[in-house]
Design a protein around this motif. Structure first.
Motif, mmCIF file in Angstrom:
data_model
loop_
_atom_site.group_PDB
_atom_site.id
_atom_site.type_symbol
_atom_site.label_atom_id
_atom_site.label_comp_id
_atom_site.label_asym_id
_atom_site.label_seq_id
_atom_site.Cartn_x
_atom_site.Cartn_y
_atom_site.Cartn_z
ATOM 1 N N UNK A 6 33.262 60.075 -0.903
ATOM 2 C CA UNK A 6 34.484 60.708 -1.393
ATOM 3 C C UNK A 6 34.404 61.039 -2.875
ATOM 4 N N UNK A 7 33.648 60.225 -3.631
ATOM 5 C CA UNK A 7 33.598 60.489 -5.075
ATOM 6 C C UNK A 7 32.293 60.040 -5.727
ATOM 7 N N UNK A 8 31.820 58.850 -5.435
ATOM 8 C CA UNK A 8 30.671 58.301 -6.156
ATOM 9 C C UNK A 8 29.400 59.109 -5.950
ATOM 10 N N UNK A 9 29.210 59.655 -4.755
ATOM 11 C CA UNK A 9 27.998 60.419 -4.456
ATOM 12 C C UNK A 9 28.153 61.913 -4.758
ATOM 13 N N UNK A 10 29.283 62.298 -5.312
ATOM 14 C CA UNK A 10 29.512 63.710 -5.624
ATOM 15 C C UNK A 10 28.878 64.078 -6.971
ATOM 16 N N UNK A 11 28.548 65.345 -7.120
ATOM 17 C CA UNK A 11 27.917 65.821 -8.357
ATOM 18 C C UNK A 11 28.830 65.605 -9.553
ATOM 19 N N UNK A 12 30.107 65.909 -9.390
ATOM 20 C CA UNK A 12 31.092 65.701 -10.455
ATOM 21 C C UNK A 12 32.031 64.589 -10.007
#
Length: 235
Positions: A6-12
């Motif tokens: 959801x967030x930690x593995x995202x580019x931003x």
């Protein structure tokens, strides 16, 4: 509850977290009119609003922000906050857990792995003295499994449920038996091969389980003989 995708593995990460908060934080406020009576029981941790808890019909639900995979630098702080949130709920509901007004505790977390085992150990310390069913629901590893221990951590009435990856199976259905006279008169037992009894009053239904076309994946939650002993090398 948030997961690493959801967030930690995202580019931003910052932008991803803003989007998660916009669309999923305070989700309980979206319930229709018939369920709004339960809203006052929903509480959120001031220091970490994604952590929530609510009590309904004798069951305490607790949600915590716990991620799998590699450390992003914030895991230790989340662990501290998660444990503090569990402590706060135990303190708040201790009398009800002792006198039977609370009959089970259900905990939601995205993951559980070797580096995060401390949370499970903390749940054992805080909840096992009450003798209640405690069920920890998680995702992360994407195979359906039901365990009564995880990497050596267990106690009486503890169960871990790892749910199937969303695209590979229908959502599970969990039924908690009511306490009214009419509810208690109805049979409550395993009726199909898709069902699992998690306690004498909590039943899980896989609703058919994994779709026939979904790829088989090795088991990795209970015995933990795969996935590098459930990410034991993560820090």
């Amino acid at each position: 509850i948030p997961g690493d995708n959801d967030w930690r593995d995202c580019k931003d990460r910052k932008d991803a977290w803003k989007l998660w908060k916009k669309h999923f934080m305070a989700l309980e406020k979206n319930w229709n009119q018939t369920l709004k009576a339960f809203l006052p029981s929903v509480v959120r941790q001031p220091i970490r609003e994604e952590n929530f808890a609510f009590r309904i019909r004798g069951v305490l639900f607790i949600g915590v922000h716990i991620l799998g995979g590699a450390n992003d630098g914030g895991a230790s702080r989340r662990q501290d906050d998660n444990e503090a949130w569990v402590d706060e709920q135990v303190q708040r509901h201790s009398d009800s857990m002792q006198n039977g007004r609370i009959r089970a505790v259900i905990v939601f977390g995205h993951a559980m792995n070797a580096p995060r085992l401390r949370l499970l150990e903390h749940l054992r310390t805080e909840l096992s003295p009450f003798g209640l069913p405690v069920i920890y629901f998680k995702g992360d590893k994407h195979t359906f499994e039901v365990c009564d221990s995880f990497l050596g951590v267990t106690w009486d009435n503890f169960t871990m449920v790892q749910v199937e990856q969303g695209a590979n199976a229908p959502p599970i259905k969990v039924t908690i038996r009511g306490t009214t006279p009419s509810s208690l008169q109805q049979p409550f037992e395993k009726a199909t091969s898709s069902e699992t009894m998690l306690s004498d009053f909590i039943k899980l239904d896989q609703r058919g389980g994994r779709y026939s076309w979904a790829k088989e994946r090795g088991m990795n939650a209970c015995g933990a003989e795969s996935r590098q002993q459930v990410d034991a090398d993560s820090t």
